[in-house]
Scaffold this active site. Structure first.
Site, short mmCIF file in Angstrom:
data_model
loop_
_atom_site.label_atom_id
_atom_site.label_comp_id
_atom_site.label_asym_id
_atom_site.label_seq_id
_atom_site.Cartn_x
_atom_site.Cartn_y
_atom_site.Cartn_z
N ASP A 1 0.79 -1.22 0.00
CA ASP A 1 0.00 0.00 0.00
C ASP A 1 0.83 1.27 0.00
O ASP A 1 0.30 2.35 -0.25
CB ASP A 1 -0.85 0.03 1.28
C1 GLC Z 1 -1.66 -3.70 5.49
C2 GLC Z 1 -2.90 -3.65 4.62
C3 GLC Z 1 -2.77 -4.58 3.43
C4 GLC Z 1 -1.50 -4.32 2.69
C5 GLC Z 1 -0.30 -4.38 3.62
C6 GLC Z 1 1.00 -4.03 2.94
O1 GLC Z 1 -1.57 -4.93 6.08
O2 GLC Z 1 -4.04 -4.01 5.36
O3 GLC Z 1 -3.88 -4.44 2.59
O4 GLC Z 1 -1.38 -5.27 1.67
O5 GLC Z 1 -0.50 -3.49 4.69
O6 GLC Z 1 1.07 -2.70 2.59
#
Ligand code: GLC
Length: 857
Positions: A548
């Protein structure tokens, strides 16, 4: 006149001050008669428990499927979950309660501010006022907020319940908190046994504090919120009291209530009346409890609570018991059947026994016996339990993800992956959630990033806030292909593919939205990624992929999306074969080969694969970069998707081992960004070693385990499994790790950070689902397919045998695997009920139970 007023004021002031002093006296830490200090040394804890197995703050009791905490002073708050998202929440180990119904943001019931110190009041507590000769003792079985040091104290973190046992001051108190199955009531079952050797009088005072239903509003508006809040009291002839609480606009359709199995001596609905003295002495010593009589306040506004005082006179060895109920229904009338039911303590016992039955049944879907005890305990109890929790709560409500406002909701990618972790245990419940997810997929094929369960409104996650970045995520829609495939393989219910589900379109009301079959939804997912490819022929990043925090300008491509796309294509090809659609299968095989060629041609960096191409076509996660040279997903996913050749897979995994592995787990990437870089965005807001910036982001660890099993390296897969097993931290490492040892956290600080080894964000992480899949489907190698149950383990060479009981389509398979030659991978023979089969897939069988013998070598 003025002098008189002044004298009166001074007098009142003096009287108030005396009251405060008296109350403060009662607030001093109270210690049981011959008490040992409750914050115990490791040695003391060890000596006292007399149990075997590793321990630090507590120990695992596998027989009762509990973690038993002996020291309330955990480094950070530890917690448990009760109920489900329909009604339930988080209970911390010192009695704090976060409760909601259906939606933590829009229907919150109790007030809890997780950033406050553990000693503070947080949504609920219980006071005991134990009468002594000329005075009394005020204690709490939860230690906080009265700062009580008990002779003996334990908190048993069980499967959807928490039980405290506190002993001291002449009493033994047992409190069990749980939500009965399918109910909207939180029960506190409180029993007090007199062990003092004399007759005693005890007042028991449970109290909850309410939140406005709009959880964020409660924190942001201190005028509108209190103006709307009300508590009424209903006194029944029997002496029972029902406190009814609601926000004005919900008066006619959603009220909270608090009542008990025992008539109340007195009650309070207004916090100021309960705490008294204009709240100056606080929760440590509420003035009304200090007086031994609550004020019978209701509330026309203000801070709403529900407190009741129950009086017990107990002869020596006698036990008093009261069960409280905190619930929400349309009206008190509508709540009456449930209220009456749980006023009968036999029904409370029955509901608790039913909860245990649910879990026993749930866990029988898959039970293992391997040579490794902590692997067994994790795979048999705690990991499937955590998968059940993530399935329920997605990333919506925890002590880290606070469920306020539109910050979260049910995550599309998160829940799609969570469902993979519960598919063998609750496939039909998983299907229901998968349908909700499909209904927020857009007509174009990509999906909304999150939705709110009570309104089914969707939002685009963080991408909605960034003007200059794409407004969609490049991966969400692909995960659901894996989820649906897993459901179909588990159940064989191919009819599901024909079910009509709407596509999401904000501009159209629900009835007018376009409908498509589940198969059509999946086809649009794949078509979206096929269309949305960039200059290298690799699917674009969108606002973000799984990571993200890497948010590159429009035009960037993601190698992760490419590999997830390839894996989704493989799953879809399996589906096409199961429904005998050769044409579609051929089309997808063509797409798969193209992606495979593109990834291998454009992304191999010599010793590993790169991870992204930015909008100008420059590689990130490459040896040519100065930071973020190598990324773990860049390596695991080409192997999971079958895109990497065996040779490249091994080289890439050796690079991971050399550059990313640490004793606390595999780092997501290396080296971390050293300062904020607006080009990449979020990842560079963390210091090096934290979260996605080179931290040990646990979710990515099981993918490397899986990749290692694909290349046949069982020893390394298991080493990686053990490295992140939280139960192993219980053995003296908790003070460094800090988080709960009975569930996976989301992240651990990596070795670029000075606090290497420190874990945060327990419970709601994709680590749970994927580690469970890695352990059961790849290390033990037992996997549902369209043709039967596939058995192809990849284990540590030292394991000479193991067994698994797996329920699959209502048939129980008792699988015994023998490994006399000490190999990691390779099945020589499989016999089913004594008859040898060809290949590794046990075909579908009728009958209740079958015995499967597997010989490796
Ligand atoms: C958090 C989010 C997930 C994402 C991860 C890596 O766990 O909930 O959706 O893939 O971060 O960024």
């Amino acid at each position: 006149m003025a002098a008189k007023r002044k004298a009166k004021a001074t007098k009142t002031k003096a009287a108030k001050a005396a009251k405060v002093k008296k109350a403060a006296k009662a607030r001093k830490p109270v210690r049981a008669a011959k008490a040992k200090k409750v914050v115990k040394t490791k040695k003391a804890v060890k000596a006292e428990t007399g149990k075997t197995g590793p321990r630090n703050y507590g120990y695992f009791d596998d027989a009762s499927k509990e973690y038993v905490l002996l020291n309330p002073a955990t480094p950070i708050k530890w917690c448990n979950y009760v109920g489900t998202l329909d009604f339930g929440g988080v209970i911390d180990t010192t009695g704090g309660t976060v409760l909601c119904k259906g939606d933590p943001a829009l229907n919150r019931i109790t007030k809890y501010i997780s950033q406050m110190p553990a000693s503070d009041f947080k949504g609920s507590t219980i006071y005991l006022r134990i009468k002594e000769k000329d005075s009394y003792r005020l204690v709490s079985p939860f230690v906080a907020p009265t700062c009580t040091l008990w002779d003996k104290w334990e908190c048993r973190i069980g499967l959807s319940y928490t039980r405290w046992i506190a002993q001291g001051f002449g009493v033994k108190v047992v409190i069990t908190v749980f939500v009965p199955a399918k109910s909207s009531t939180l029960i506190q079952d409180i029993s007090i046994q007199n062990i003092s050797g004399r007759n005693i009088e005890v007042d028991v005072v449970p109290v909850y504090e309410f939140s406005h239903f709009d959880a964020l509003k409660q924190l942001t508006n201190a005028d509108w919120v209190p103006q709307t809040m009300t508590v009424d009291a209903h006194k029944e002839k029997s002496g029972h009291v029902i406190l009814e609480q609601y926000a004005f606009m919900k008066k006619k359709y959603a009220v909270n209530y608090f009542t008990a199995s025992t008539p109340a001596d007195s009650f309070d609905g207004d916090r100021r009346a309960f705490l008294g003295l204009n709240e100056i002495t606080g929760w440590a010593c509420p003035y009304a409890v200090h007086k031994g009589k609550l004020t019978n306040s209701t509330a026309l506004r203000g801070d709403n609570i529900a407190a009741q005082l129950f009086k017990f006179k107990l002869a020596n060895r006698r036990t008093g018991r009261v069960a409280t109920q905190l619930g929400q229904q349309k009206s008190i009338d509508a709540a009456m059947p449930e209220i009456k039911k749980y006023r009968n303590l036999r029904n409370v016992d029955k509901a608790f026994a039913e909860l245990a039955d649910f879990w026993n049944n749930y866990l029988t879907a898959l039970q293992v016996k391997t040579p490794d005890a902590s692997f067994n305990s994790m795979v048999n109890i705690h990991n499937p339990r955590q998968c059940h929790t993530t399935k329920n709560w997605s990333r919506y409500l925890s002590l880290y993800q606070l469920g306020f406002g539109s910050d979260r909701g049910i995550g599309y990618r998160d829940s799609s992956q969570d469902l993979l972790g519960v598919m063998s245990h609750m496939p039909e419940e998983a299907r229901v959630l998968a349908e909700n997810l499909l209904s927020v997929q857009k007509e174009e094929g990509n999906a909304m990033h999150q939705y709110f369960p009570s309104t089914m409104e969707a939002n685009e996650g963080d991408s909605r806030e960034k003007e200059d970045r794409p407004k969609y995520y490049g991966d969400d829609h692909l995960w659901i292909v894996l989820t649906v495939a897993s459901y179909l393989k588990e159940t064989g219910n191919l009819k599901f593919l024909k079910k009509q589900i709407p596509f999401y379109n904000k501009k159209k009301e629900l009835k007018k939205r376009e409908l498509g079959t589940v198969l059509e939804h999946l086809k649009r997912s794949l078509a979206f990624s096929w269309r949305d490819r960039g200059r290298h022929g690799i699917p674009r990043l969108g606002f973000a992929d799984w990571n993200d925090t890497v948010n590159l300008p429009t035009g960037a491509e993601s190698l992760f999306n490419a590999n997830l796309f390839a894996k989704a294509l493989l799953e879809m090809i399996d589906i096409c074969e199961a429904i005998d659609d050769k044409k579609l299968a051929t089309q997808y095989k063509g797409w798969y080969e193209t992606i495979k060629e593109r990834v291998n041609k454009t992304a191999w960096d010599g010793k590993w694969y790169v991870r992204w191409f930015d909008e100008k076509g420059r590689a990130l996660g490459s040896n040519r970069s100065s930071v973020n040279k190598i990324d773990s997903l860049g390596q695991s996913w080409p192997i999971i998707s079958g895109v990497a050749s065996n040779e490249r897979a091994k080289v890439a995994l050796d690079s991971v081992h050399k550059l990313l592995n640490t004793k606390n787990g595999i780092k997501l990437s290396w080296p971390g960004y050293k300062g904020f870089d607006p080009h990449v965005g979020g990842v560079s807001t963390y210091p090096p070693g934290a979260k996605e910036n080179g931290g040990i982001f646990l979710h990515a660890n099981p993918w490397i385990m899986i990749a290692e099993t694909i290349v046949g390296n069982g020893n390394r897969a298991f080493q990686y499994y053990n490295q992140i097993n939280p139960a192993a931290k219980n053995n003296g490492l908790i003070d460094e790790y800090e988080s709960e040892p009975y569930c996976y956290p989301q992240n651990i600080l990596g070795d670029e950070h000075k606090l290497f080894g420190l874990a945060r964000n327990a419970w709601l992480s994709g680590t749970s689902s994927w580690t469970y899949q890695a352990a059961t489907q790849y290390i033990l190698g037992i996997k549902a397919t369209f043709k039967g149950l596939s058995i192809n383990p990849c284990i540590p060479k030292a394991w000479k045998e193991f067994s698994v009981i797996r329920k699959f389509r209502d048939v129980v398979y008792e699988i015994h695997v023998k490994n006399p030659k000490g190999v990691s991978k390779g099945v020589k023979t499989i016999t089913v009920d004594g008859r040898e089969i060809v290949g590794c897939i046990v075909p579908f069988l009728v009958g209740k139970k079958h015995v499967v013998e597997v010989l490796m070598g």
